[in-house]
Write a protein that holds these residues in place. Structure first.
Motif, PDB file in Angstrom:
ATOM      1  N   VAL A  19      -6.285   4.843  10.200  1.00 18.26           N
ATOM      2  CA  VAL A  19      -6.774   4.253   9.045  1.00 18.26           C
ATOM      3  C   VAL A  19      -8.448   4.392   9.365  1.00 18.26           C
ATOM      4  O   VAL A  19      -9.604   4.028   9.093  1.00 18.26           O
ATOM      5  N   ALA A  20      -8.300   3.904  10.854  1.00 20.31           N
ATOM      6  CA  ALA A  20      -9.566   3.519  11.475  1.00 20.31           C
ATOM      7  C   ALA A  20     -10.589   4.325  11.099  1.00 20.31           C
ATOM      8  O   ALA A  20     -12.058   4.384  10.912  1.00 20.31           O
ATOM      9  N   SER A  21      -9.800   6.293  11.514  1.00 18.05           N
ATOM     10  CA  SER A  21     -10.657   7.398  11.914  1.00 18.05           C
ATOM     11  C   SER A  21     -11.356   7.295  10.529  1.00 18.05           C
ATOM     12  O   SER A  21     -12.228   7.859  10.302  1.00 18.05           O
ATOM     13  N   LEU A  22     -10.744   7.078   9.207  1.00 17.85           N
ATOM     14  CA  LEU A  22     -11.168   7.288   7.758  1.00 17.85           C
ATOM     15  C   LEU A  22     -12.282   7.064   7.656  1.00 17.85           C
ATOM     16  O   LEU A  22     -13.518   7.215   7.783  1.00 17.85           O
ATOM     17  N   PHE A  23     -12.934   5.608   8.046  1.00 16.59           N
ATOM     18  CA  PHE A  23     -13.564   4.734   8.038  1.00 16.59           C
ATOM     19  C   PHE A  23     -14.588   4.918   8.934  1.00 16.59           C
ATOM     20  O   PHE A  23     -16.124   5.615   8.279  1.00 16.59           O
ATOM     21  N   SER A  24     -14.491   6.177  10.400  1.00 18.00           N
ATOM     22  CA  SER A  24     -15.578   6.228  10.996  1.00 18.00           C
ATOM     23  C   SER A  24     -16.770   7.833  10.289  1.00 18.00           C
ATOM     24  O   SER A  24     -17.271   8.242  10.489  1.00 18.00           O
ATOM     25  N   ARG A  25     -15.365   8.604   9.700  1.00 21.02           N
ATOM     26  CA  ARG A  25     -15.608   9.813   8.995  1.00 21.02           C
ATOM     27  C   ARG A  25     -16.822   9.202   8.349  1.00 21.02           C
ATOM     28  O   ARG A  25     -17.566  10.270   7.483  1.00 21.02           O
ATOM     29  N   ARG A  26     -16.229   8.832   7.053  1.00 17.11           N
ATOM     30  CA  ARG A  26     -16.717   7.910   6.208  1.00 17.11           C
ATOM     31  C   ARG A  26     -18.304   7.717   6.271  1.00 17.11           C
ATOM     32  O   ARG A  26     -19.242   7.346   5.352  1.00 17.11           O
ATOM     33  N   GLY A  27     -18.610   7.197   7.761  1.00 18.37           N
ATOM     34  CA  GLY A  27     -19.722   6.332   7.910  1.00 18.37           C
ATOM     35  C   GLY A  27     -19.645   4.974   7.665  1.00 18.37           C
ATOM     36  O   GLY A  27     -20.918   4.380   7.598  1.00 18.37           O
ATOM     37  N   TYR A  28     -18.561   4.413   7.103  1.00 20.08           N
ATOM     38  CA  TYR A  28     -18.516   3.033   6.534  1.00 20.08           C
ATOM     39  C   TYR A  28     -18.645   1.763   7.819  1.00 20.08           C
ATOM     40  O   TYR A  28     -16.731   2.251   8.971  1.00 20.08           O
ATOM     41  N   ASN A  29     -18.508   0.907   8.242  1.00 18.03           N
ATOM     42  CA  ASN A  29     -18.695  -0.326   9.848  1.00 18.03           C
ATOM     43  C   ASN A  29     -17.324  -0.822   9.145  1.00 18.03           C
ATOM     44  O   ASN A  29     -18.005  -1.675   7.618  1.00 18.03           O
ATOM     45  N   ILE A  30     -16.352  -1.547   9.844  1.00 19.74           N
ATOM     46  CA  ILE A  30     -15.407  -2.419   9.676  1.00 19.74           C
ATOM     47  C   ILE A  30     -15.753  -3.468  10.430  1.00 19.74           C
ATOM     48  O   ILE A  30     -16.713  -3.328  11.137  1.00 19.74           O
ATOM     49  N   VAL A  49     -12.762  -5.646   6.725  1.00 22.18           N
ATOM     50  CA  VAL A  49     -13.792  -6.615   5.733  1.00 22.18           C
ATOM     51  C   VAL A  49     -14.400  -5.278   5.961  1.00 22.18           C
ATOM     52  O   VAL A  49     -14.525  -4.857   6.979  1.00 22.18           O
ATOM     53  N   VAL A  50     -14.603  -5.014   4.837  1.00 17.02           N
ATOM     54  CA  VAL A  50     -15.784  -3.516   4.752  1.00 17.02           C
ATOM     55  C   VAL A  50     -16.896  -4.416   3.908  1.00 17.02           C
ATOM     56  O   VAL A  50     -17.142  -5.132   3.247  1.00 17.02           O
ATOM     57  N   HIS A  51     -17.944  -3.862   4.538  1.00 17.24           N
ATOM     58  CA  HIS A  51     -19.871  -4.075   3.851  1.00 17.24           C
ATOM     59  C   HIS A  51     -19.499  -2.561   2.927  1.00 17.24           C
ATOM     60  O   HIS A  51     -19.599  -1.982   3.549  1.00 17.24           O
ATOM     61  N   GLY A  52     -20.110  -3.786   1.346  1.00 16.00           N
ATOM     62  CA  GLY A  52     -20.571  -2.715   0.386  1.00 16.00           C
ATOM     63  C   GLY A  52     -20.496  -2.896  -0.426  1.00 16.00           C
ATOM     64  O   GLY A  52     -19.900  -3.494  -1.043  1.00 16.00           O
ATOM     65  N   ASP A  53     -21.031  -2.028  -1.633  1.00 13.06           N
ATOM     66  CA  ASP A  53     -20.988  -1.689  -3.296  1.00 13.06           C
ATOM     67  C   ASP A  53     -20.205  -1.675  -4.191  1.00 13.06           C
ATOM     68  O   ASP A  53     -18.903  -1.381  -2.703  1.00 13.06           O
ATOM     69  N   ASP A  54     -20.637  -1.835  -4.774  1.00 10.11           N
ATOM     70  CA  ASP A  54     -18.594  -1.257  -5.785  1.00 10.11           C
ATOM     71  C   ASP A  54     -18.233   0.053  -5.444  1.00 10.11           C
ATOM     72  O   ASP A  54     -17.047   0.634  -5.506  1.00 10.11           O
ATOM     73  N   HIS A  55     -19.479   1.199  -5.424  1.00 11.46           N
ATOM     74  CA  HIS A  55     -19.171   2.455  -5.278  1.00 11.46           C
ATOM     75  C   HIS A  55     -18.701   2.274  -3.401  1.00 11.46           C
ATOM     76  O   HIS A  55     -17.609   3.395  -3.740  1.00 11.46           O
TER      77      HIS A  55
END
Length: 161
Positions: A19-30, A49-55
């Protein structure tokens, strides 16, 4: 915008890593991550908790749902949820400052969980703003160490994730 995701997963080794690697691969910060077993010992719940828009939220949800061990992904809105964090804050304390630290703890409904000759440890639970507020007040005494959990959240009322 911050989004709180409740992710039900199979309680197996390696699931959190995937799960965590999915976020890092996509460049999303947790921003926050908390994991624990649920009422069913075969299922764990990851609160992210993730920061970002609806997309961003839509992309993360789709990618999480593709993982084999993921059972369900839910976006928990802060208006219809109970949210809490836990913090342990160790502050410098001497005979002259102990009473004031205890007063601050009482105001925030926090607990003193350890007393040493030159320090006290305060345990506080609440939302992010409450934790930040008590931290700000305790800084004047000198924070020696602080640890915080990630946010955990639960939908209000009879609904469940």
């Amino acid at each position: 915008m911050k989004h709180t995701l409740a992710v039900l997963v199979e309680n197996k080794s390696g699931v959190l890593s995937r799960v965590a690697s999915l976020f890092s691969r996509r460049g999303y910060n947790i921003d926050s991550l908390a994991v624990g077993v649920t009422e069913d010992p075969d299922i764990s719940r990851i609160t992210i908790v993730v920061h970002g828009d609806d997309h961003v939220l839509e992309q993360v949800t789709k990618q999480l749902n593709k993982l084999i061990d993921v059972i369900k992904v839910s976006d928990i809105g802060s208006d219809d949820a109970v949210e809490r964090e836990l913090a342990l804050i160790k502050v410098s304390a001497d005979v002259n400052t102990r009473a004031e630290i205890i007063q601050i703890a009482n105001i925030f409904r926090a607990r003193i969980v350890d007393v040493a000759p030159k320090s006290m440890t305060v345990e506080v639970t609440g939302d992010e703003s409450k934790i930040q507020a008590i931290e700000k007040l305790l800084r004047q005494f000198g924070i020696k160490e602080m640890v915080r959990t990630g946010k955990i959240a639960m939908v209000r009322g009879p609904k469940k994730v």
